[in-house]
Design a protein around this motif. Structure first.
Motif, PDB file in Angstrom:
ATOM      1  N   ILE A  61       0.832  -1.207   0.000  1.00 48.04           N
ATOM      2  CA  ILE A  61       0.000   0.000   0.000  1.00 48.04           C
ATOM      3  C   ILE A  61       0.867   1.257   0.000  1.00 48.04           C
ATOM      4  O   ILE A  61       0.568   2.243  -0.681  1.00 48.04           O
ATOM      5  CB  ILE A  61      -0.933  -0.007   1.236  1.00 48.04           C
ATOM      6  N   THR A  62       1.960   1.234   0.769  1.00 42.23           N
ATOM      7  CA  THR A  62       2.831   2.408   0.862  1.00 42.23           C
ATOM      8  C   THR A  62       3.951   2.388  -0.178  1.00 42.23           C
ATOM      9  O   THR A  62       4.843   3.233  -0.138  1.00 42.23           O
ATOM     10  CB  THR A  62       3.460   2.475   2.265  1.00 42.23           C
ATOM     11  N   GLY A  63       3.900   1.437  -1.077  1.00 36.64           N
ATOM     12  CA  GLY A  63       4.983   1.281  -2.047  1.00 36.64           C
ATOM     13  C   GLY A  63       5.234   2.520  -2.881  1.00 36.64           C
ATOM     14  O   GLY A  63       6.382   2.928  -3.072  1.00 36.64           O
ATOM     15  N   PHE A  65       4.438   5.686  -2.247  1.00 40.03           N
ATOM     16  CA  PHE A  65       4.964   6.785  -1.427  1.00 40.03           C
ATOM     17  C   PHE A  65       6.426   6.545  -1.065  1.00 40.03           C
ATOM     18  O   PHE A  65       7.258   7.457  -1.158  1.00 40.03           O
ATOM     19  CB  PHE A  65       4.133   6.941  -0.149  1.00 40.03           C
ATOM     20  N   ASP A  66       6.741   5.318  -0.640  1.00 39.12           N
ATOM     21  CA  ASP A  66       8.124   4.994  -0.273  1.00 39.12           C
ATOM     22  C   ASP A  66       9.062   5.189  -1.467  1.00 39.12           C
ATOM     23  O   ASP A  66      10.181   5.682  -1.315  1.00 39.12           O
ATOM     24  CB  ASP A  66       8.217   3.547   0.222  1.00 39.12           C
ATOM     25  N   LEU A  67       8.584   4.806  -2.645  1.00 36.95           N
ATOM     26  CA  LEU A  67       9.412   4.945  -3.836  1.00 36.95           C
ATOM     27  C   LEU A  67       9.667   6.411  -4.163  1.00 36.95           C
ATOM     28  O   LEU A  67      10.801   6.807  -4.464  1.00 36.95           O
ATOM     29  CB  LEU A  67       8.731   4.263  -5.026  1.00 36.95           C
ATOM     30  N   ARG A  68       8.624   7.227  -4.084  1.00 40.03           N
ATOM     31  CA  ARG A  68       8.804   8.652  -4.389  1.00 40.03           C
ATOM     32  C   ARG A  68       9.738   9.303  -3.376  1.00 40.03           C
ATOM     33  O   ARG A  68      10.553  10.167  -3.735  1.00 40.03           O
ATOM     34  CB  ARG A  68       7.447   9.354  -4.381  1.00 40.03           C
ATOM     35  N   LEU A  69       9.667   8.859  -2.108  1.00 40.46           N
ATOM     36  CA  LEU A  69      10.569   9.381  -1.087  1.00 40.46           C
ATOM     37  C   LEU A  69      12.012   8.975  -1.386  1.00 40.46           C
ATOM     38  O   LEU A  69      12.942   9.775  -1.239  1.00 40.46           O
ATOM     39  CB  LEU A  69      10.138   8.859   0.287  1.00 40.46           C
ATOM     40  N   GLN A  70      12.194   7.750  -1.822  1.00 40.08           N
ATOM     41  CA  GLN A  70      13.530   7.271  -2.162  1.00 40.08           C
ATOM     42  C   GLN A  70      14.096   8.029  -3.360  1.00 40.08           C
ATOM     43  O   GLN A  70      15.285   8.378  -3.377  1.00 40.08           O
ATOM     44  CB  GLN A  70      13.483   5.773  -2.461  1.00 40.08           C
ATOM     45  N   ILE A  71      13.244   8.296  -4.344  1.00 36.12           N
ATOM     46  CA  ILE A  71      13.686   9.080  -5.501  1.00 36.12           C
ATOM     47  C   ILE A  71      14.098  10.482  -5.069  1.00 36.12           C
ATOM     48  O   ILE A  71      15.105  11.026  -5.534  1.00 36.12           O
ATOM     49  CB  ILE A  71      12.577   9.141  -6.566  1.00 36.12           C
ATOM     50  N   ALA A  72      13.308  11.071  -4.150  1.00 38.31           N
ATOM     51  CA  ALA A  72      13.604  12.427  -3.687  1.00 38.31           C
ATOM     52  C   ALA A  72      14.971  12.491  -3.013  1.00 38.31           C
ATOM     53  O   ALA A  72      15.768  13.401  -3.266  1.00 38.31           O
ATOM     54  CB  ALA A  72      12.511  12.892  -2.721  1.00 38.31           C
TER      55      ALA A  72
END
Length: 250
Positions: A61-63, A65-72
Motif C-alpha cells: 500500500i505504501t509502495g 509513497f516509499d518509492l517517491r521518497l527514495q527518488i527524492a
C-alpha cells in the motif's frame, strides 16, 4: 590539529553535507514525478520493441509513497553533490601546503562534472540493460517489475558509475597530499584495470558485456590521466627538492 579537533571538523562537515542533502531532497520531491516518468520509458520501450506486455507494480500500500521518497533523497544526493564533494576536499586541504591548496578548487571543479558525467553514462546504458534482461522472458509471458527493485537497480547503476568516475580525482588528491605516488599508480595498473572491470561488472548485469566495457573504458582512461597528473606533480616536487639540496650544499 589534534585527533579530537579533526573528529570535530569531520562531524561539522558531515553535518553540513547532511543538511544540504535534506534541503536538496525537498527539490528532489518536486522533481520526483518527472524523474519516475523518465525511468518508466525503458519499460515502455519493451512493450514497443519486443511486442510483449511489461508493467511496473507496487506490491504494498505504501509502495508508491516509499518509492517517491527514495527518488527524492536520491535526487538530493545528486543535486547536493557540489556541497558534499567540497566538504570532502575541504577536510583534506590542511594536508596541503599553501602553494598546493590552490589546486583544491581545480579538484573540486573536476570532480563535480565527472560525477554528473558518470551518472549520465549510467543513465545512457540503462535502456539497453533493461531491454537485454527482459528479452530473456518468454514471448508469451508478461514482465512484472517491482517498482522498488527496479529503482534500486537504476540507483545502483547510476550512482555507482557516478562515484566511479570521481575516484581518479581522489587519487590525484592523495598524490598531492603525499600519500600516494605516481610510481605506485603505474605499478598497480593491472590491479586497477581488474578492479574497474569487476566494479563495472557488478554495476551492470553479467549478460550485458557491451555496457560493461562502455563504462569500463572511460574509467580506465581516467585512471591513466590521474597517473599522468601525479607523475608531473611528483617530477616537479623531486626537482624542487634537488634545487633545495643544491642550495643547502652551496
Amino acid at each position: 590539529m589534534s585527533l579530537g579537533e579533526h573528529l570535530i571538523e569531520l562531524r561539522n562537515r558531515l553535518f553540513i553535507s547532511a543538511i544540504a542533502i535534506v534541503l536538496a531532497a525537498v527539490v528532489g520531491w518536486i522533481l520526483s514525478e518527472w524523474v519516475w516518468d523518465a525511468l518508466r520509458e525503458p519499460v515502455q520501450q519493451i512493450v514497443e520493441s519486443q511486442s510483449r506486455d511489461a508493467e511496473i507494480t507496487y506490491p504494498t500500500i505504501t509502495g508508491a509513497f516509499d518509492l517517491r521518497l527514495q527518488i527524492a533523497f536520491t535526487l538530493g544526493i545528486v543535486i547536493a553533490s557540489p556541497v558534499w564533494l567540497y566538504q570532502v576536499f575541504a577536510f583534506l586541504v590542511p594536508g596541503l601546503n599553501k602553494k598546493e591548496r590552490r589546486y583544491t578548487f581545480a579538484f573540486f571543479f573536476t570532480a563535480v562534472p565527472l560525477f554528473f558525467i558518470g551518472c549520465a553514462a549510467g543513465w545512457y546504458v540503462l535502456p539497453n540493460i533493461v531491454a537485454l534482461m527482459t528479452s530473456f522472458v518468454p514471448s508469451d509471458d508478461v514482465s512484472y517489475l517491482d517498482a522498488k527493485i527496479y529503482f534500486d537497480f537504476v540507483l545502483k547503476l547510476v550512482l555507482a558509475i557516478g562515484i566511479g568516475f570521481v575516484v581518479p580525482v581522489f587519487l590525484v588528491l592523495l598524490n598531492f597530499v603525499g600519500i600516494l605516488s605516481a610510481e605506485t599508480l603505474i605499478k598497480s595498473w593491472r590491479i586497477a584495470i581488474l578492479v574497474i572491470v569487476l566494479f563495472t561488472a557488478l554495476a551492470t548485469p553479467a549478460a550485458d558485456v557491451i555496457s560493461m566495457f562502455l563504462l569500463a573504458i572511460p574509467m580506465i582512461v581516467l585512471y591513466f590521466v590521474a597517473w599522468f597528473i601525479s607523475y608531473l606533480h611528483d617530477k616537479r616536487v623531486a626537482k624542487r627538492l634537488r634545487e633545495l639540496e643544491e642550495g643547502l650544499a652551496a
